[in-house]
Design an enzyme around this catalytic site. Structure first.
Site, PDB file in Angstrom:
ATOM      1  N   GLU A 125      89.687 -51.046  10.674  1.00  0.00           N
ATOM      2  CA  GLU A 125      88.921 -52.251  10.350  1.00  0.00           C
ATOM      3  C   GLU A 125      87.699 -51.849   9.541  1.00  0.00           C
ATOM      4  O   GLU A 125      87.343 -50.663   9.470  1.00  0.00           O
ATOM      5  CB  GLU A 125      88.539 -53.016  11.624  1.00  0.00           C
ATOM      6  CG  GLU A 125      89.752 -53.693  12.252  1.00  0.00           C
ATOM      7  CD  GLU A 125      89.445 -54.556  13.466  1.00  0.00           C
ATOM      8  OE1 GLU A 125      88.297 -54.575  13.925  1.00  0.00           O
ATOM      9  OE2 GLU A 125      90.381 -55.199  13.962  1.00  0.00           O
TER      10      GLU A 125
ATOM     11  N   HIS B 236      82.206 -64.354  10.462  1.00  0.00           N
ATOM     12  CA  HIS B 236      83.433 -63.635  10.100  1.00  0.00           C
ATOM     13  C   HIS B 236      83.866 -64.141   8.731  1.00  0.00           C
ATOM     14  O   HIS B 236      83.960 -65.345   8.514  1.00  0.00           O
ATOM     15  CB  HIS B 236      84.530 -63.885  11.139  1.00  0.00           C
ATOM     16  CG  HIS B 236      85.630 -62.879  11.067  1.00  0.00           C
ATOM     17  ND1 HIS B 236      86.477 -62.781   9.983  1.00  0.00           N
ATOM     18  CD2 HIS B 236      86.018 -61.904  11.928  1.00  0.00           C
ATOM     19  CE1 HIS B 236      87.337 -61.784  10.192  1.00  0.00           C
ATOM     20  NE2 HIS B 236      87.075 -61.243  11.368  1.00  0.00           N
TER      21      HIS B 236
ATOM     22  N   ARG C 229      80.817 -56.295   7.423  1.00  0.00           N
ATOM     23  CA  ARG C 229      81.191 -57.696   7.542  1.00  0.00           C
ATOM     24  C   ARG C 229      80.171 -58.666   6.937  1.00  0.00           C
ATOM     25  O   ARG C 229      80.539 -59.676   6.340  1.00  0.00           O
ATOM     26  CB  ARG C 229      81.382 -58.012   9.038  1.00  0.00           C
ATOM     27  CG  ARG C 229      82.252 -59.184   9.281  1.00  0.00           C
ATOM     28  CD  ARG C 229      82.529 -59.332  10.759  1.00  0.00           C
ATOM     29  NE  ARG C 229      83.739 -58.638  11.165  1.00  0.00           N
ATOM     30  CZ  ARG C 229      84.227 -58.672  12.397  1.00  0.00           C
ATOM     31  NH1 ARG C 229      83.597 -59.345  13.333  1.00  0.00           N
ATOM     32  NH2 ARG C 229      85.337 -58.045  12.704  1.00  0.00           N
TER      33      ARG C 229
ATOM     34  N   HIS D  51      80.875 -66.217  14.337  1.00  0.00           N
ATOM     35  CA  HIS D  51      81.878 -65.446  15.082  1.00  0.00           C
ATOM     36  C   HIS D  51      81.284 -64.711  16.267  1.00  0.00           C
ATOM     37  O   HIS D  51      81.903 -64.599  17.317  1.00  0.00           O
ATOM     38  CB  HIS D  51      82.505 -64.455  14.101  1.00  0.00           C
ATOM     39  CG  HIS D  51      83.606 -63.613  14.672  1.00  0.00           C
ATOM     40  ND1 HIS D  51      84.800 -64.148  15.114  1.00  0.00           N
ATOM     41  CD2 HIS D  51      83.709 -62.268  14.861  1.00  0.00           C
ATOM     42  CE1 HIS D  51      85.586 -63.169  15.549  1.00  0.00           C
ATOM     43  NE2 HIS D  51      84.950 -62.022  15.429  1.00  0.00           N
TER      44      HIS D  51
ATOM     45  N   ARG E 243      77.325 -56.263  13.757  1.00  0.00           N
ATOM     46  CA  ARG E 243      78.213 -55.543  14.672  1.00  0.00           C
ATOM     47  C   ARG E 243      79.394 -54.906  13.950  1.00  0.00           C
ATOM     48  O   ARG E 243      80.005 -55.517  13.064  1.00  0.00           O
ATOM     49  CB  ARG E 243      78.748 -56.524  15.714  1.00  0.00           C
ATOM     50  CG  ARG E 243      79.741 -55.933  16.684  1.00  0.00           C
ATOM     51  CD  ARG E 243      80.203 -56.992  17.658  1.00  0.00           C
ATOM     52  NE  ARG E 243      80.856 -58.078  16.966  1.00  0.00           N
ATOM     53  CZ  ARG E 243      82.168 -58.184  16.813  1.00  0.00           C
ATOM     54  NH1 ARG E 243      82.980 -57.282  17.323  1.00  0.00           N
ATOM     55  NH2 ARG E 243      82.693 -59.221  16.173  1.00  0.00           N
TER      56      ARG E 243
HETATM   57  C1  SIN Z   1      88.938 -59.421  13.870  1.00  0.00           C
HETATM   58  O1  SIN Z   1      90.031 -59.227  14.388  1.00  0.00           O
HETATM   59  O2  SIN Z   1      88.757 -59.504  12.668  1.00  0.00           O
HETATM   60  C2  SIN Z   1      87.762 -59.605  14.751  1.00  0.00           C
HETATM   61  C3  SIN Z   1      87.441 -58.355  15.428  1.00  0.00           C
HETATM   62  C4  SIN Z   1      86.022 -58.387  15.874  1.00  0.00           C
HETATM   63  O3  SIN Z   1      85.342 -59.386  15.693  1.00  0.00           O
HETATM   64  O4  SIN Z   1      85.570 -57.367  16.380  1.00  0.00           O
END
Ligand code: SIN
Length: 540
Positions: free
Chosen positions: A133, A253, A299, A358, A393
């Protein structure tokens, strides 16, 4: 409510809708997401009452989590590297000791979850499979059936909880107020969920309370959070004198599915980890010119870029067709399902996306054992501000934080258990207490205005004019929002976020002020108490 409650201690005492329940607990946990359930399991065999606003497993953000849990498990990965990634992405506000402590304990907590029956994805050799990620320097996210981590973890914990006699769950019950005596917690006030905080609450006494109430996404009109995530934990704790930190840092998000659904379904960041591209209407990859990591930039940066594409009319989409292709079926069944519900086929067309509230990085200030500044009150999960997330975060650090601090809180309480003997508490609840339809309609209208104002004026980008206007709107709404304990709490938490955003005269992490675009190098974490909020708010 009486008939629906699980592990109910006594039944109805008369033929009307009043029930008396007897409790004998050492600990009360408010909230039944991952933080609440994991902590309760770790507290066993200490008698623990969990208060769940819906039926167990429903209405929690944990259940909806798609990504998974970050842990330095892969070959060559180290907790120190995971801590560095966490610190780098946190915009200068991460508590480095906490980042090291959390990342170091991650593997043990994953082991706990495996013991509780969580079926994390494994490869043919039996090693945990890891996703990538944004802003992680390596593959580090343990997952279940691709994008089903949250639902699978919750279902395993619920099964384990059923075989744990020390845990009692009170379902369809809400807490809107805490009881305190001489700066020491004395229990919680509970309401049947249907009452929505109107009328009288009943005092459920307890000398140890853990708030695990989740986040505040529902204070914003565009959110990936369930509607239970309305920030009440912060307001309840602040009203009894707890210190709140960094409320202005709301993570948006970047890839909520833009289909006019409330809450907005998520298209997990793991899609970008597997190569999905962010494109505009012309098919241009707009992140390439903005950040060297392109779609895998932190993010906050991606959320602002998506926001700007949308506001400029260029449009924003997540293209999985030409990147992940049919492999989506195996690895992202939840996203496919969510798209289907929104009438989108991600196998043949790009997914329209928009940023949505989010996660709240700030919250109730806690120490390394999850203790708040009020004696007997702990906070765990998103409602807490442990210092792990700073101003932004790192993806999949939230479920990790919940289990690491859930374990630490349980150990802390086990260490002091003998000092607060349990007593039997009988409480009477009016099962039929519900909000009047007229008041419900009136409050729903005010909540809608509040949520739209928060998204427009305290959203991805903020400025003084918008924030001042937000204060004016909130002052207008406030008298009406005072009519139930629930909406009173929503109003107060909105004030905390707003005040934090007004006070922070800089841009950093998820707090971006177009009128103050630079980072102030000497700016620090924000610490606020109820009086600070009321004074600032009244004088703006
Ligand atoms: C996601 O799956 O994009 C969210 C994961 C997160 O917010 O840590």
């Amino acid at each position: 409510m009486g008939q629906k409650s699980r592990n109910k201690i006594t039944s109805k005492t008369n033929k009307t809708a009043t029930s008396t329940y007897n409790f004998q607990h050492e600990v009360i946990i408010v909230g039944a997401g991952l933080a609440g359930l994991f902590t309760a399991l770790k507290l066993a065999p200490l008698p623990t009452t969990i208060i769940a606003a819906k039926s167990l497993g429903k209405g929690t953000s944990s259940h909806w989590a798609q990504g998974g849990i970050a842990a330095a498990i892969g070959e060559g990965d180290k907790p120190e590297t995971h801590a560095e990634d966490t610190i780098n992405v946190g915009a200068g506000l991460v508590d480095e000791n906490i980042a090291h402590l959390v990342t170091k304990e991650a593997n043990d907590r994953i082991e706990d979850l495996l013991k509780f029956g969580v079926p994390f994805d494994k490869d043919l050799e039996g090693k945990l499979q890891l996703s990538k990620e944004a802003a992680h320097s390596t593959r580090r996210i343990v997952r279940v059936e691709g994008d089903r981590a949250g639902a699978a973890i919750m279902s395993a914990l619920i099964e384990t909880e059923k075989n744990t006699p020390s845990i009692r769950i009170l379902e369809q019950v809400e807490v809107h107020k805490l009881a305190v005596e001489a700066n020491s917690i004395n229990g919680v006030y509970i309401w049947p969920s249907a009452a929505k905080g109107t009328g009288e609450g009943s005092l459920l006494k307890g000398k140890r309370v853990i708030l695990a109430t989740g986040g505040c996404g529902h204070l914003f009109s565009k959110t990936t959070n369930p509607n239970m995530a309305r920030g009440e934990g912060i307001a309840m704790a602040a009203q009894i004198g707890a210190v709140i930190s960094d409320p202005e840092f709301i993570q948006f998000h970047p890839t909520a599915i833009d289909a006019d659904l409330d809450p907005a379904p998520l298209a997990t960041e793991a899609l970008r980890g597997e190569g999905a591209h962010l494109v505009n209407k012309k098919g241009e990859r707009f992140m390439v010119d903005i950040h060297e990591s392109a779609e895998l930039a932190p993010r906050d940066i991606v959320a602002r870029a998506v926001d700007r594409e949308l506001k400029s009319g260029r449009g924003a989409y997540l293209d999985c067709v030409n990147t992940i292709g049919s492999a989506m079926k195996d690895h992202f069944p939840t996203v496919i399902q969510k798209c289907k519900e929104a009438d989108i086929d991600p196998l043949v067309e790009p997914i329209p996306i928009a940023p949505a509230a989010h996660f709240q990085m700030g919250g109730i200030v806690t120490d390394a054992n999850g203790r708040s500044t009020i004696d007997g009150l702990w906070a765990c999960g998103e409602v807490a501000s442990t210092g792990l997330h700073g101003g932004n975060r790192l993806a999949s650090n939230s479920l990790l934080e919940a289990v690491v601090f859930g374990n630490r809180i349980a150990e802390d309480i086990h260490n002091e258990a003998s000092r607060r003997p349990q007593e039997t508490i009988a409480i009477t609840l009016n099962d039929e207490q519900t909000i009047s339809p007229k008041l419900d309609k009136k409050l729903s209208k005010s909540i809608k205005t509040l949520r739209e104002m928060m998204f427009q004026n305290v959203g991805v980008e903020r400025d003084e004019k918008g924030l001042t206007e937000a204060v004016r709107i909130l002052k207008d709404l406030e008298p009406e929002l005072q009519e139930s304990e629930k909406t009173k709490n929503m109003c107060l938490t909105a004030k905390f976020i707003l005040t934090g955003a007004i006070n922070r005269l800089e841009s950093r992490g998820s707090h971006y002020r177009t009128d103050k675009p630079e980072k102030n190098k000497s700016a620090k974490r924000t610490y606020l108490k109820l009086d600070d909020i009321e004074n600032k708010f009244n004088n703006t």
